[in-house]
Structure formats: C-alpha cells, structure tokens
Design an enzyme around this catalytic site. Structure first.
Site, PDB file in Angstrom:
ATOM      1  N   ASP A 111      46.598  46.360  34.134  1.00  0.00           N
ATOM      2  CA  ASP A 111      45.195  46.667  34.350  1.00  0.00           C
ATOM      3  C   ASP A 111      45.086  47.079  35.827  1.00  0.00           C
ATOM      4  OD1 ASP A 111      42.309  46.580  34.076  1.00  0.00           O
ATOM      5  OD2 ASP A 111      42.391  44.669  35.140  1.00  0.00           O
TER       6      ASP A 111
ATOM      7  N   ASP B 256      41.663  47.268  38.065  1.00  0.00           N
ATOM      8  CA  ASP B 256      40.673  46.540  38.869  1.00  0.00           C
ATOM      9  C   ASP B 256      40.960  45.043  38.850  1.00  0.00           C
ATOM     10  OD1 ASP B 256      39.057  48.889  39.388  1.00  0.00           O
ATOM     11  OD2 ASP B 256      38.361  48.767  37.323  1.00  0.00           O
TER      12      ASP B 256
ATOM     13  N   GLY C 231      36.599  44.045  33.051  1.00  0.00           N
ATOM     14  CA  GLY C 231      37.328  44.658  31.934  1.00  0.00           C
ATOM     15  C   GLY C 231      36.440  45.356  30.925  1.00  0.00           C
TER      16      GLY C 231
ATOM     17  N   ARG D 121      31.426  50.523  31.424  1.00  0.00           N
ATOM     18  CA  ARG D 121      30.232  50.636  32.273  1.00  0.00           C
ATOM     19  C   ARG D 121      28.949  50.356  31.487  1.00  0.00           C
ATOM     20  NH1 ARG D 121      29.914  56.272  34.952  1.00  0.00           N
ATOM     21  NH2 ARG D 121      32.100  55.684  35.302  1.00  0.00           N
TER      22      ARG D 121
ATOM     23  N   SER E 115      38.251  51.729  33.256  1.00  0.00           N
ATOM     24  CA  SER E 115      37.429  52.466  34.220  1.00  0.00           C
ATOM     25  C   SER E 115      37.621  53.973  34.098  1.00  0.00           C
ATOM     26  CB  SER E 115      37.781  52.031  35.638  1.00  0.00           C
ATOM     27  OG  SER E 115      37.109  52.847  36.571  1.00  0.00           O
TER      28      SER E 115
ATOM     29  N   ASN F   8      36.892  55.738  36.494  1.00  0.00           N
ATOM     30  CA  ASN F   8      37.264  56.089  37.876  1.00  0.00           C
ATOM     31  C   ASN F   8      38.727  55.764  38.182  1.00  0.00           C
ATOM     32  OD1 ASN F   8      34.587  56.852  39.144  1.00  0.00           O
ATOM     33  ND2 ASN F   8      34.053  54.833  38.343  1.00  0.00           N
TER      34      ASN F   8
ATOM     35  N   ASP G 170      43.227  40.573  34.747  1.00  0.00           N
ATOM     36  CA  ASP G 170      42.414  39.579  35.468  1.00  0.00           C
ATOM     37  C   ASP G 170      41.135  39.232  34.711  1.00  0.00           C
ATOM     38  OD1 ASP G 170      41.218  42.159  35.913  1.00  0.00           O
ATOM     39  OD2 ASP G 170      40.012  41.233  37.488  1.00  0.00           O
TER      40      ASP G 170
HETATM   41  C1  G6P Z   1      37.136  48.093  34.502  1.00  0.00           C
HETATM   42  C2  G6P Z   1      36.447  47.028  35.315  1.00  0.00           C
HETATM   43  C3  G6P Z   1      35.020  46.825  34.849  1.00  0.00           C
HETATM   44  C4  G6P Z   1      34.286  48.161  34.818  1.00  0.00           C
HETATM   45  C5  G6P Z   1      35.009  49.106  33.870  1.00  0.00           C
HETATM   46  C6  G6P Z   1      34.351  50.470  33.803  1.00  0.00           C
HETATM   47  O1  G6P Z   1      37.462  47.575  33.272  1.00  0.00           O
HETATM   48  O2  G6P Z   1      37.128  45.798  35.216  1.00  0.00           O
HETATM   49  O3  G6P Z   1      34.380  45.924  35.735  1.00  0.00           O
HETATM   50  O4  G6P Z   1      32.954  47.997  34.390  1.00  0.00           O
HETATM   51  O5  G6P Z   1      36.347  49.262  34.322  1.00  0.00           O
HETATM   52  O6  G6P Z   1      34.489  51.102  35.053  1.00  0.00           O
HETATM   53  P1  G6P Z   1      33.840  52.499  35.418  1.00  0.00           P
HETATM   54  O7  G6P Z   1      34.533  52.866  36.708  1.00  0.00           O
HETATM   55  O8  G6P Z   1      34.138  53.445  34.315  1.00  0.00           O
HETATM   56  O9  G6P Z   1      32.379  52.262  35.582  1.00  0.00           O
HETATM   57 MG    MG Z   2      40.553  44.096  35.723  1.00  0.00          MG
END
Ligand code: G6P
Ligand code: MG
Length: 214
Positions: free
Chosen positions: A8, A10, A45, A48, A115, A117, A169
C-alpha cells in the site's frame, strides 16, 4: 512461500495518510465539526467518495450528489497542495532498502493504492520505477475492504494470491488482503490491525528474513 510483496502507499511507504487526514480535518472544520485521529482510522484505505460519505455521516451533514462532488474536489485540491511539496526524503526510513532486498531475492514487488493520486506521489518520491506493477484508484471499482485491488495486482504480477504478502496500515486494507487470500503485515497499531498475520510499528521493522515466519 512468498513470491510477491504488494505495498500500500499512504501510511506504508510515506506519511501521506497524515496529509489526507489534514485535508479531511480542514473540510470537516469548514462544515462545522472536528475530525479526530480515531475518526481518521475509518478513512484509511477507503476511496475518496466513500471517505467523504463517512466524514459527512460523522458530522451529521446532508449533501446532494453535486455538493458531494464539490466537497471531495476541494479536499483533493488541499491534499494535492501537500503532495506538491513532497520530496524523496519523505520515504519512510528503510523502505527503499526493503524493496531492494525483496527484488534482489527474486520476489516481485507491486504497489496497490486506492488513491487516484498514487502515481503523482510515487513520481515525486522518485520510486515509480521500483514497482513491476502499479494499481491505483483509477483502476478499480470496489474500494478496500473489497479484495479487488489486491487480486488485480496479483493477476498483473502473475502470482497466485496465496503467494502474495501485503503491507497495509489501514484496517480496511488488512481486511481486503485477507479476503484476497493473501498474507498481510499490518503497519501501525496492534489494536487496529490485529487481524494481520504480523504487526510492525514501522514498515522497515519487517525484514527479508521474516518472510519465512509468517
Ligand atoms: C488511500 C488512502 C485514503 C484515501 C484514498 C483515496 O487509500 O489511504 O485515505 O482516501 O487513498 O485517495 P485519493 O487520492 O484518490 O483521494
Ligand atoms: Mg494506507
């Protein structure tokens, strides 16, 4: 026997989990309530839009689909402002070495992040080329705890799920890894991650030699 390690992003490779938290906290504050670190565990995890739904529920805030789009996009702009400031020094100590150790021992290494991003983050960290396969939030339909993201990563790595080890995490991420039939190292707090096969406080506390003891 482990043949592939799936990371993972983040909170496992870099502390972007904290940046997500700060951005959600700012949004909650503007909506008139405070978000706590305990609330944040539920967001880790999770995609969004699903995270936004949890945040709005916590604050008892109702919003139309159109308002939700605009709230999620504001949160994302704040998150991206943090990402723009990121540098390779922010990679957690020892993580680069751990990835090199796995690869030097013939293991495949993949990245599986919900994510959208994720690619921007790993490019900023200078590690985009370290992963044989990258699966991000743009490539999946179901958010963790659904196993889709890990199953897709394993399939793209051509390794059966039972030979994969996931580093996570998030509670939702540990559940997703186990639901995929993989083994899982939880990174963080034992209390939140007790379902994992092993829990370490920091990613690099896990070492190559630990692979045989899962
Ligand atoms: C990861 C993070 C989450 C976040 C998700 C979407 O899983 O742990 O906290 O909300 O990604 O991220 P984004 O960058 O697409 O908003
Ligand atoms: Mg994570």
């Amino acid at each position: 026997m482990i043949k592939a390690c799936i990371f993972d992003l983040d909170g496992v490779i870099v502390d972007t989990a904290h940046y997500h938290f700060l951005a959600w906290k700012r949004l909650a504050h503007e909506l008139g309530f405070e978000l706590t670190p305990a609330d944040n565990e539920k967001l880790k995890g999770v995609s969004r839009m699903k995270s936004l739904e949890i945040v709005l529920d916590l604050g008892g805030v109702k919003a139309s689909d159109e308002e939700r789009e605009s709230l999620a996009s504001r949160k994302n702009i704040w998150f991206q402002e943090y990402v723009e400031q990121m540098a390779p020094e922010e990679i957690f100590p020892g993580v680069n070495q751990l990835i090199q150790d796995f690869k030097a021992n013939g293991l495949k290494v993949g990245l599986a992040s919900s994510s959208k991003n994720a690619r921007t983050v790993i490019r900023r960290l200078g590690i985009a080329d370290e992963f044989q396969v990258i699966v991000d939030g743009t490539m999946i339909v179901h958010s963790k705890p659904h196993p889709e993201i890990f199953l897709l990563t394993a399939q793209m790595l051509s390794v059966a799920p039972e030979y994969c080890l996931v580093f996570e995490d998030a509670e939702a991420g540990v559940e997703a890894a186990l639901a995929a039939g993989m083994r899982c190292v939880g990174v963080g707090n034992q209390q939140h991650l007790h379902l994992a096969n092993r829990v370490v406080a920091k990613t690099a506390q896990f070492q190559l030699s630990d692979l045989t003891q899962l």
